[in-house]
Every structure is written in structure tokens, then in C-alpha cells.
Design an enzyme around this catalytic site. Structure first.
Site, mmCIF file in Angstrom:
data_model
loop_
_atom_site.group_PDB
_atom_site.id
_atom_site.type_symbol
_atom_site.label_atom_id
_atom_site.label_comp_id
_atom_site.label_asym_id
_atom_site.label_seq_id
_atom_site.Cartn_x
_atom_site.Cartn_y
_atom_site.Cartn_z
ATOM 1 N N TRP A 1 0.823 -1.212 0.000
ATOM 2 C CA TRP A 1 0.000 0.000 0.000
ATOM 3 C C TRP A 1 0.857 1.263 0.000
ATOM 4 O O TRP A 1 0.639 2.173 -0.798
ATOM 5 C CB TRP A 1 -0.915 -0.004 1.221
ATOM 6 C CG TRP A 1 -1.823 1.182 1.337
ATOM 7 C CD1 TRP A 1 -3.061 1.325 0.776
ATOM 8 C CD2 TRP A 1 -1.580 2.391 2.077
ATOM 9 N NE1 TRP A 1 -3.605 2.544 1.108
ATOM 10 C CE2 TRP A 1 -2.708 3.218 1.907
ATOM 11 C CE3 TRP A 1 -0.529 2.852 2.855
ATOM 12 C CZ2 TRP A 1 -2.808 4.483 2.502
ATOM 13 C CZ3 TRP A 1 -0.619 4.096 3.442
ATOM 14 C CH2 TRP A 1 -1.745 4.898 3.262
ATOM 15 N N ASP A 2 1.838 1.344 0.894
ATOM 16 C CA ASP A 2 2.614 2.586 0.979
ATOM 17 C C ASP A 2 3.553 2.743 -0.211
ATOM 18 O O ASP A 2 3.809 3.862 -0.664
ATOM 19 C CB ASP A 2 3.392 2.679 2.303
ATOM 20 C CG ASP A 2 4.071 1.389 2.686
ATOM 21 O OD1 ASP A 2 3.951 0.399 1.945
ATOM 22 O OD2 ASP A 2 4.726 1.372 3.743
#
Length: 643
Positions: A228-229
Site C-alpha cells: 500500500w505505501d
């Protein structure tokens, strides 16, 4: 259970089975207005720090206290909040976080009964946060907290829209054990190369986002776990947001393990998926698709030249009996309606009833795609065709195709096994073994691949049969031996659904017998086609020997094609066919090679003609079909109907 609510009493984006302490659906007693009053109203909070927590009972209290103390050292009272984004914990983390939120109005707790993934938990908490600067860092506090002020000020001062700590900036490289450092370097190198990122470290758990950047990017980011990041950073750079990377002092805490399912299949597949979306898909068009198909066909021809002496082939083919070759083509054409009947019976077991003519066309189109696209991408086209034209859901389309493939593997493996038993009974097994072990190049590779595929197919069928007789989830238990990560849950779910659907198709005597009998008929006609082509070269073999070698060579050749090592199995099929014919008969290599090439050419020509005729009749584009099925696998979305 209610969705999370923030301190002002407004509902945040709903998530399943999620609550915030202070407005807990399970009996919390703090009123919405009281929470807002204690904080001085949501407008007073400018910085929101989220702590993603999964089974952190031993450290979460100390982490929250350290975070509050550090924030208070440089931020005004009431201007910050700390949110524990607790992600389906199985320990005492929820109780501890509840207590911390009750004791300190600067602390909020978001609970989820189910795993959302690290990215999912962060996104849910950021959506409900009050601050305009959104921060998160790992709860083990591996990054020295003296960097927290710099992280926040980079975004709060408008210097950057996104800020991230880095352990890999030259001159400030963190001292990491090889078990962590090597995979991290490889991973970051792939992200920099494939996704064109300018950053050195994408996975350092120490990041901040402006509210504007987060709101703009959250709808584009698809991963909800460890990637996600990384995806946030990559997409932020692509969208033109200012991303600041600065060195941090980082000390590894505890131990880690390289998770095969998550790190290799999970993270790797997410890099490939993002590369496709950002770098490949925007350049696709119908014209590009046509050109790409032509290039792939040319590559297939080039690959063929690596295995085949075309002068020898042309000489042998020129002497073949064209009448027998024509008869072989007619026989192969007759096998296609049988494929349609078989596919009809598979779909019927799953509850869908369609006409044989339409399904035969769908099979033609998907097999034509396999001759054009690499990695058997054509198999996915069939699911697209039956969805777009008949409304059959993608999961059922994929399951029906998987069931067909298993029956194919089981049938040709059984055919090869029966003939091998015959060779053993006549004392030819030793000669066959010497032929295989003494061979080189494509023939040997093809036969080894075929043997491996056959053994895997038999093992898979046995495993499925055993699992059908037990209440235990063998698939999940097997996957969990490799990993217990949420990606392992995903993999286990996919494999489990496949096994369930296959058991549905083959779980009744009627279904198994009808589909099995059709599979035997389909592959028998495939063998008869090869037999007639081989007979066209006047091999002067006894009929029994001609039939036996044809069955064995075609079965092993098709097993060799299962792995997508070349488009359409070009080279692998010819290699296995030639090697076995030469090893089991007195025929020359030139004759066997000519027969193998002509047999494969006849079958591919019939497939292409039928495929393109079906595409015209059903108005289907191969490139569109492949693109739509990729989107479905990535997003789980419904593909648009065909015009």
C-alpha cells in the site's frame, strides 16, 4: 456492527465489523458530543498519527506513550491525535487500546473484527482522522523518534505533499542483517526500475501525507496490505505531488522472516500489476494489439527455428501423402464440436445451460488466443466471451475452464500411462529410458516437462479426491505451512474455490462420466489426426506399433505444452514427439520431425481458421478480451458488455 465514527459525531467511511472506542457498538459509554468537546473540536486537530497494530499487546502501550510525549514536545496542546488502527488482533491489543483511549482524549482506537491488511487499516484510520497532516510509523519504533518532528514539518510547512524516511540514502545506510537487507535492496531496485520511482526506500514504516494528497491518491491505490505505501509513493510521483525523502536512524527490532507467499507472490505480483497499469495499459490500442500479435507470431517462428531444421522438414513434408494429410485435418475438425459438448456439460454442472454451437466458438477463440499470446493468456478469453455474451459470471467461467484443463491433463496422462504399461510388457521401457537420458535440447526438456506435469496432475487429482472425503480444509492447512500472512489467506481462498468448483463438476457420477467420456473422445481424435499425418509419410510400421507410438508421442507432446514456455507450445510438442518416435521405432529423425511439424501445423491451422471465423461471428477482439480479463483479475470488476 456500526462503522467507525470520529470525535465530532460524523460517520467516517464505513468498513465491515469496525468500531472506534468512545462510540463502541459493544457498549462504550462516551457520548459523541463529549468526545468532541474534550478535544476542543475536530478543527483544532492538525496532525493525526496512526499506529497500525496487529497483535502488539507487548508494545502498544509504551509506543502510544512515547508517541504522545514526542508530539507534545513540539506541537501545541489539542493540535494532535494518536489513532491505534488495530487490525483484527487475536491478543489483548484491543483491550489495551480501549483503555488508553478511555484514559486520554488525545487517543482514539479503531477496531476491526477481521483483517483489513496494513494498508486497509491505515486507509480506514486516515479517512476518519481529523488532521490535515496524516502520519504513520511502525509500532516497534525502529525509526528513531527524534525524526518525527522533521517528518511532520516537511508536510505541515508545505515543503512536500508526501514525506518518507529512508534507510538507503547513500551515506546513511542502515545496518541491516542480510535476511532483511538483501530482500529490501532487491525489492527497492525493482520498484525503482520497473515503476520509475526516484526514491531509495519505499518500505520504511515512517511516512506522512497531506490530506489533499491522501484524498487524491486513495481511490487509485488498490493494494490493502504491505504494498500500500509503496503504491502511494509511486502514484504520488506520477501525479506530480512533491515527495520528500530524508535519511533516518533506524534500528531493526526483533526478528523477521522472508514470507514466500507474501514477499515473492504478493509483493512481486503487485509490482507487475502496477507496472502494467502505469506503463503498459496507457499505451494499448487496437492497432498496438494487432502489431503485438504479429510480433508474437514472428517470435514463435523464430523460436521454432531454434529446434527445427526447416530444410529437412520441407523435404519430408514434400513427400507426404496429401490425401492422408487432408483426412487428418477433417478428423481434427470433428473434434471441435466434441469440445463444445464437453464444455456444455461442465457449465451444466455449475448451473448454466448454453448451446453447443456458441460454446464451440468460445473454445475456438480461446485456443486461438493461446497461439498468439504468451503464458496461455488465451485461456482467459473464454471467460470473457461467456460473460460478455451469455452473462456467466467470471468466477464460474474461470472455474469451468480449470475443470476442463484438469480433465485434459488426467486424460492424456492416463493415455500415456496405458501405452507405457504396454511398452513395459513388451520390454521396450529400457530402450525408451536410454533414448530420453541420452537426448539433448528441446526433446529432452519437453519429455522431462511432460513427466513432471503428468505427476503433478495425478497428485492434484488424488489430493482433490481426498479433500472431498474430509471436513478438514487441506488446502488452507497446506498453504499455512508456507505462510500465515493475509496473502496466504488470499491464495488459500483462490485454490479452495477452484477445488470446490472442480468437485462440483466431477463430484457426481453423471458429471464425471459425461465430461470424462468427452475428454477421451476429444483426445482420441487428436491422436488419430497425428496417426494419419504420420501414416502420410509411409513409415512402413505395423498398424499396432503405429497406433501405440502415436498415442504415446501425442500424449507426452501435449503434456509438454502445458507449461507456457513458448507461444502455442511451439518446439516443445515437436521435440517430445520426435524424440519418442525415434526412440520407439526404426524411423529416421528427419521423418519423425517432419511428421511432428506437419501434425502441429495442421492442428494450429484448423484452430486459427475456426478461431477467426468465431471472432467474426461473435464480434470478439482478442486484445480487448485479454485486457478485460486482466482487469477482472486485478480489480474484481465486471467487464463491459460487447457492442
Amino acid at each position: 456492527m456500526d462503522g467507525p465514527r470520529d470525535g465530532s459525531g460524523r460517520d467516517s467511511a464505513p468498513r465491515p465489523h469496525a468500531t472506534e472506542s468512545g462510540v463502541r457498538a459493544d457498549g462504550g459509554d462516551a457520548a459523541d458530543g463529549d468526545v468532541a468537546a474534550d478535544r476542543g473540536g475536530p478543527e483544532a486537530v492538525s496532525v493525526s498519527v496512526v499506529l497500525p497494530a496487529y497483535n502488539e499487546a507487548d508494545t502498544i502501550e509504551a509506543t502510544v506513550e512515547t508517541t504522545l510525549r514526542t508530539l507534545a514536545s513540539f506541537l501545541a496542546p489539542g493540535s494532535f491525535e494518536v489513532i491505534v488502527a488495530e487490525d483484527g488482533c487475536a491478543d489483548r491489543t484491543p483491550e489495551i487500546a480501549d483503555r488508553l483511549a478511555a484514559e486520554d482524549d488525545r487517543v482514539r482506537h479503531f477496531h476491526s473484527d477481521e483483517r483489513l491488511g496494513r494498508g486497509g487499516a491505515l486507509e480506514r484510520a486516515f479517512e476518519a482522522a481529523d488532521g490535515d497532516v496524516l502520519v504513520y510509523f511502525d509500532t516497534d519504533l525502529a525509526t528513531d523518534m527524534r525524526h518525527l518532528e522533521e517528518l511532520i514539518e516537511r508536510v505541515r510547512s508545505d515543503e512536500a505533499d508526501v514525506a518518507t524516511g529512508s534507510r538507503w540514502i547513500p551515506g546513511n545506510v542502515a545496518d541491516r542483517p542480510p535476511k532483511r537487507g538483501v530482500p529490501s535492496r532487491v525489492y527497492n531496485g525493482l520498484v525503482r526500475t520497473l515503476l520509475r520511482s526516484d526514491l531509495r526506500d519505499h518500505q520504511c514504516g515512517f511516512k506522512a501525507f497531506s490530506r489533499e494528497a491522501f484524498d487524491d491518491l486513495k481511490t487509485e491505490v488498490e493494494d490493502d496490505h504491505w504494498f500500500w505505501d509503496t503504491e502511494m509513493l509511486v502514484r504520488a510521483q506520477r501525479r506530480g505531488f512533491a515527495v520528500a525523502e530524508f535519511p533516518v536512524e533506524w534500528t531493526p527490532k526483533g526478528d523477521t522472516k522472508v514470507d514466500l507467499v507474501r514477499d515473492v507472490f504478493g509483493m512481486g505480483s503487485q509490482i507487475v500489476r502496477t507496472f502494467w497499469q502505469l506503463s503498459v495499459r496507457p499505451r494499448l490500442s487496437r492497432r498496438v494489439g494487432i502489431v503485438a500479435g504479429a510480433v508474437l507470431a514472428l517470435v514463435a517462428l523464430v523460436l521454432m527455428t531454434q529446434y527445427i531444421d526447416f530444410e529437412t522438414v520441407l523435404t519430408e513434408v514434400g513427400d507426404a501423402d496429401l490425401a492422408l494429410v487432408g483426412a487428418a485435418a477433417v478428423i481434427y475438425v470433428l473434434s471441435w464440436p466434441l469440445r463444445g459438448y464437453r464444455y456444455r456439460d461442465i457449465l451444466a454442472e455449475l448451473g448454466y445451460h448454453e448451446r453447443v454451437g456458441f460454446l464451440t466458438g468460445a473454445v475456438f477463440i480461446s485456443q486461438t488466443g493461446n497461439l498468439v499470446f504468451p503464458a496461455r493468456a488465451g485461456d482467459l478469453i473464454r471467460a470473457y466471451v461467456v460473460k460478455a455474451r451469455r452473462g456467466i459470471p467470471y468466477p464460474s467461467g474461470f472455474a469451468s475452464l480449470a475443470a476442463e484443463r484438469v480433465f485434459d491433463l488426467l486424460t492424456i496422462t492416463s493415455m500415456a500411462g496405458v501405452v507405457l504399461i504396454g511398452y513395459t510388457a513388451t520390454g521396450q521401457t529400457a530402450e525408451l529410458a536410454r533414448t530420453i537420458t541420452g537426448a539433448e535440447g528441446a526433446g529432452r526438456v519437453a519429455v522431462i516437462v511432460a513427466l513432471g506435469v503428468g505427476l503433478v496432475a495425478l497428485a492434484a487429482v488424488v489430493g482433490i479426491a481426498l479433500s472431498a472425503r474430509s471436513d478438514r480444509d487441506f488446502v488452507r492447512a497446506l498453504v499455512y505451512r508456507v505462510s500465515t500472512d493475509s496473502y496466504a489467506d488470499f491464495v488459500a481462498g483462490v485454490v479452495g474455490r477452484f477445488v470446490d468448483d472442480l468437485q462440483t463438476v466431477a463430484g457426481t457420477r453423471r458429471g464425471f462420466s459425461r465430461v470424462g467420456a468427452a475428454s477421451v473422445a476429444v483426445w482420441t481424435l487428436d491422436v488419430v489426426t497425428a496417426l494419419l499425418v504420420l501414416a502420410a509419410f509411409q513409415p512402413e510400421l505395423p498398424l499396432v506399433e503405429l497406433v501405440a507410438v502415436s498415442f504415446f508421442a501425442v500424449s507426452v507432446g501435449n503434456l509438454a505444452k502445458v507449461l507456457p514456455l513458448s507461444p502455442g507450445g511451439v518446439g516443445l510438442y515437436e521435440g517430445a514427439f520426435t524424440l519418442l518416435v525415434v526412440g520407439l521405432t526404426p524411423l529416421s529423425a528427419e521423418l519423425a520431425l517432419g511428421a511432428a511439424v506437419l501434425d502441429h501445423a495442421v492442428k494450429n491451422l484448423v484452430t486459427v481458421i475456426g478461431g477467426y471465423a468465431s471472432m467474426l461471428g461473435l464480434n470478439v477482439s482478442l486484445t480487448t478480451a485479454v485486457e478485460e480479463t486482466r482487469e477482472v483479475r486485478e480489480h474484481g470488476e465486471e467487464a463491459p458488455e460487447l457492442d
